[in-house]
Design a protein around this motif. Structure first.
Motif, PDB file in Angstrom:
ATOM      1  N   ALA A 292       0.817  -1.215   0.000  1.00  0.00           N
ATOM      2  CA  ALA A 292       0.000   0.000   0.000  1.00  0.00           C
ATOM      3  C   ALA A 292       0.851   1.265   0.000  1.00  0.00           C
ATOM      4  O   ALA A 292       0.381   2.333  -0.399  1.00  0.00           O
ATOM      5  CB  ALA A 292      -0.925  -0.007   1.210  1.00  0.00           C
ATOM      6  N   GLU A 293       2.096   1.166   0.407  1.00  0.00           N
ATOM      7  CA  GLU A 293       2.980   2.319   0.409  1.00  0.00           C
ATOM      8  C   GLU A 293       3.513   2.649  -0.986  1.00  0.00           C
ATOM      9  O   GLU A 293       4.129   3.695  -1.186  1.00  0.00           O
ATOM     10  CB  GLU A 293       4.138   2.087   1.377  1.00  0.00           C
ATOM     11  N   PHE A 294       3.258   1.755  -1.957  1.00  0.00           N
ATOM     12  CA  PHE A 294       3.763   1.950  -3.310  1.00  0.00           C
ATOM     13  C   PHE A 294       2.645   1.999  -4.354  1.00  0.00           C
ATOM     14  O   PHE A 294       2.825   2.618  -5.405  1.00  0.00           O
ATOM     15  CB  PHE A 294       4.734   0.814  -3.675  1.00  0.00           C
ATOM     16  N   ILE A 295       1.527   1.339  -4.080  1.00  0.00           N
ATOM     17  CA  ILE A 295       0.455   1.221  -5.072  1.00  0.00           C
ATOM     18  C   ILE A 295      -0.862   1.659  -4.443  1.00  0.00           C
ATOM     19  O   ILE A 295      -1.298   1.096  -3.437  1.00  0.00           O
ATOM     20  CB  ILE A 295       0.333  -0.237  -5.584  1.00  0.00           C
ATOM     21  N   ASP A 296      -1.489   2.671  -5.044  1.00  0.00           N
ATOM     22  CA  ASP A 296      -2.781   3.165  -4.582  1.00  0.00           C
ATOM     23  C   ASP A 296      -3.844   2.840  -5.618  1.00  0.00           C
ATOM     24  O   ASP A 296      -4.435   3.714  -6.247  1.00  0.00           O
ATOM     25  CB  ASP A 296      -2.701   4.671  -4.321  1.00  0.00           C
ATOM     26  N   VAL A 297      -4.035   1.554  -5.850  1.00  0.00           N
ATOM     27  CA  VAL A 297      -5.031   1.066  -6.807  1.00  0.00           C
ATOM     28  C   VAL A 297      -5.915   0.067  -6.076  1.00  0.00           C
ATOM     29  O   VAL A 297      -5.403  -0.913  -5.516  1.00  0.00           O
ATOM     30  CB  VAL A 297      -4.350   0.386  -8.026  1.00  0.00           C
ATOM     31  N   PRO A 298      -7.225   0.272  -6.040  1.00  0.00           N
ATOM     32  CA  PRO A 298      -8.093  -0.642  -5.287  1.00  0.00           C
ATOM     33  C   PRO A 298      -8.291  -1.981  -5.984  1.00  0.00           C
ATOM     34  O   PRO A 298      -8.163  -2.102  -7.209  1.00  0.00           O
ATOM     35  CB  PRO A 298      -9.413   0.131  -5.199  1.00  0.00           C
ATOM     36  N   GLU A 299      -8.588  -2.989  -5.168  1.00  0.00           N
ATOM     37  CA  GLU A 299      -9.043  -4.299  -5.661  1.00  0.00           C
ATOM     38  C   GLU A 299      -8.009  -5.040  -6.494  1.00  0.00           C
ATOM     39  O   GLU A 299      -8.358  -5.781  -7.410  1.00  0.00           O
ATOM     40  CB  GLU A 299     -10.343  -4.155  -6.468  1.00  0.00           C
ATOM     41  N   VAL A 300      -6.725  -4.847  -6.223  1.00  0.00           N
ATOM     42  CA  VAL A 300      -5.714  -5.681  -6.861  1.00  0.00           C
ATOM     43  C   VAL A 300      -4.946  -6.428  -5.778  1.00  0.00           C
ATOM     44  O   VAL A 300      -4.803  -5.950  -4.647  1.00  0.00           O
ATOM     45  CB  VAL A 300      -4.729  -4.868  -7.743  1.00  0.00           C
ATOM     46  N   TYR A 301      -4.475  -7.622  -6.149  1.00  0.00           N
ATOM     47  CA  TYR A 301      -3.785  -8.488  -5.199  1.00  0.00           C
ATOM     48  C   TYR A 301      -2.586  -9.130  -5.897  1.00  0.00           C
ATOM     49  O   TYR A 301      -2.567  -9.281  -7.114  1.00  0.00           O
ATOM     50  CB  TYR A 301      -4.729  -9.578  -4.662  1.00  0.00           C
ATOM     51  N   ALA A 302      -1.609  -9.514  -5.101  1.00  0.00           N
ATOM     52  CA  ALA A 302      -0.416 -10.143  -5.656  1.00  0.00           C
ATOM     53  C   ALA A 302      -0.730 -11.557  -6.127  1.00  0.00           C
ATOM     54  O   ALA A 302      -1.342 -12.340  -5.397  1.00  0.00           O
ATOM     55  CB  ALA A 302       0.695 -10.169  -4.608  1.00  0.00           C
ATOM     56  N   ALA A 303      -0.310 -11.863  -7.353  1.00  0.00           N
ATOM     57  CA  ALA A 303      -0.436 -13.226  -7.883  1.00  0.00           C
ATOM     58  C   ALA A 303       0.892 -13.925  -7.630  1.00  0.00           C
ATOM     59  O   ALA A 303       1.814 -13.865  -8.438  1.00  0.00           O
ATOM     60  CB  ALA A 303      -0.766 -13.193  -9.372  1.00  0.00           C
ATOM     61  N   GLY A 304       1.011 -14.549  -6.476  1.00  0.00           N
ATOM     62  CA  GLY A 304       2.280 -15.081  -6.023  1.00  0.00           C
ATOM     63  C   GLY A 304       2.863 -14.134  -4.995  1.00  0.00           C
ATOM     64  O   GLY A 304       2.275 -13.106  -4.652  1.00  0.00           O
ATOM     65  N   ARG A 305       4.047 -14.479  -4.515  1.00  0.00           N
ATOM     66  CA  ARG A 305       4.636 -13.649  -3.475  1.00  0.00           C
ATOM     67  C   ARG A 305       6.158 -13.680  -3.565  1.00  0.00           C
ATOM     68  O   ARG A 305       6.740 -14.566  -4.182  1.00  0.00           O
ATOM     69  CB  ARG A 305       4.196 -14.128  -2.084  1.00  0.00           C
ATOM     70  N   LEU A 306       6.733 -12.670  -2.955  1.00  0.00           N
ATOM     71  CA  LEU A 306       8.176 -12.615  -2.714  1.00  0.00           C
ATOM     72  C   LEU A 306       8.364 -12.322  -1.238  1.00  0.00           C
ATOM     73  O   LEU A 306       7.636 -11.507  -0.654  1.00  0.00           O
ATOM     74  CB  LEU A 306       8.823 -11.502  -3.547  1.00  0.00           C
ATOM     75  N   ASP A 307       9.349 -12.952  -0.619  1.00  0.00           N
ATOM     76  CA  ASP A 307       9.633 -12.652   0.772  1.00  0.00           C
ATOM     77  C   ASP A 307      10.023 -11.184   0.920  1.00  0.00           C
ATOM     78  O   ASP A 307      10.500 -10.552  -0.024  1.00  0.00           O
ATOM     79  CB  ASP A 307      10.771 -13.535   1.283  1.00  0.00           C
ATOM     80  N   ALA A 308       9.852 -10.652   2.115  1.00  0.00           N
ATOM     81  CA  ALA A 308      10.159  -9.248   2.354  1.00  0.00           C
ATOM     82  C   ALA A 308      11.617  -8.931   2.049  1.00  0.00           C
ATOM     83  O   ALA A 308      11.937  -7.827   1.581  1.00  0.00           O
ATOM     84  CB  ALA A 308       9.817  -8.870   3.794  1.00  0.00           C
TER      85      ALA A 308
END
Length: 210
Positions: A25-41
Motif C-alpha cells: 500500500a505504500e507503493f500502489i494506490d489502486v483498489p481491488e488488486v492483489y499479488a499473484a504469487g509472493r516474494l519474501d520481504a
C-alpha cells in the motif's frame, strides 16, 4: 500490473502488526488488486498484481509449473558440480526440488541493478557471484535453501522474469526501478488472456539445461 518490489516490503497490502517491513500500500494506490504469487520481504523483483481471481489462481497453482527466474548474488564462486546439483535437484526439508535451470552470470552478463538499501553483507576475503536460477515451483525460501545447500549462501535475491507459456516472451523487469510499477501492455494482456483460456499444466519434470 507489474511491480518491481523493493527490499523490505511484504507482498500484501495490509501491514503486519509490529513488523519492521513495509507493505504494498505504500507503493500502489489502486483498489481491488492483489499479488499473484509472493516474494519474501527480504527479496526483490517482479511481482504481478491483478484483480482477476482466476488469473491469480492460475499463476499460483503448482500444477501449472510456469518458469520463474531469479538473480541470486551468492557468497563464493560456483563450480560445475554445484551448478549441476542445482539443475538436477536438491533435497531440502526432506523433499527433492524439481529440475531447474542454473547458470553463472559473469562479466557483462551480470544484472545491472542499483545498490540495495541496506547493502548486502560483504566479506573482504570471500568473493561474490551472480547466478541465474529458473524454477517451476515456489517452496518457502527455496532459492536461498538451494544455494545454501551447495555452499553458496544467497546475499541478495531478485526475481527477474515470469514465463507464462512456452513460445511467448516472459514478463520482465525492463524499465522498472525498485518501487516502480506499470500496467501491462496490450500484448502482455493478450498473453495473460491466452494463458487463462489454455488447458492443462506443464510437465515440471522435464530437465532443461541453462
Amino acid at each position: 500490473m507489474l511491480l518491481h518490489k523493493p527490499y523490505g516490503v511484504l507482498s500484501q497490502f495490509t501491514p503486519e502488526p509490529d513488523s519492521r517491513w513495509a507493505c504494498l500500500a505504500e507503493f500502489i494506490d489502486v483498489p481491488e488488486v492483489y499479488a499473484a504469487g509472493r516474494l519474501d520481504a527480504d527479496s526483490e523483483g517482479l511481482l504481478l498484481l491483478t484483480s482477476n481471481g482466476r488469473l491469480q489462481q492460475r499463476l499460483t497453482d503448482p500444477r501449472f509449473g510456469h518458469w520463474r527466474s531469479y538473480w541470486a548474488q551468492v557468497e563464493g564462486t560456483p563450480g560445475p558440480a554445484q551448478l549441476d546439483q542445482l539443475r538436477d535437484g536438491i533435497v531440502i526439508q526432506g523433499q527433492r526440488t524439481r529440475p531447474a535451470k542454473a547458470r553463472w552470470l559473469k562479466g557483462s552478463a551480470q544484472p545491472d541493478l542499483p545498490e540495495r538499501t541496506p547493502p548486502i553483507r560483504v566479506r573482504a576475503t570471500i568473493p561474490t557471484s551472480w547466478l541465474e536460477l529458473s524454477l517451476t515451483e515456489g517452496r518457502n525460501r527455496q532459492v536461498r535453501r538451494m544455494t545454501a545447500a551447495v555452499g553458496l549462501p544467497t546475499l541478495r535475491l531478485v526475481r527477474c522474469q515470469i514465463d507464462l507459456m512456452d513460445g511467448h516472451p516472459p514478463l520482465g523487469l525492463d524499465g522498472l526501478a525498485p518501487g516502480d510499477w506499470r500496467e501491462v501492455s496490450a500484448a502482455e494482456h493478450k498473453r495473460l488472456n491466452t494463458l487463462l483460456s489454455s488447458r492443462g499444466g506443464r510437465n515440471p519434470g522435464v530437465r532443461r539445461r541453462g
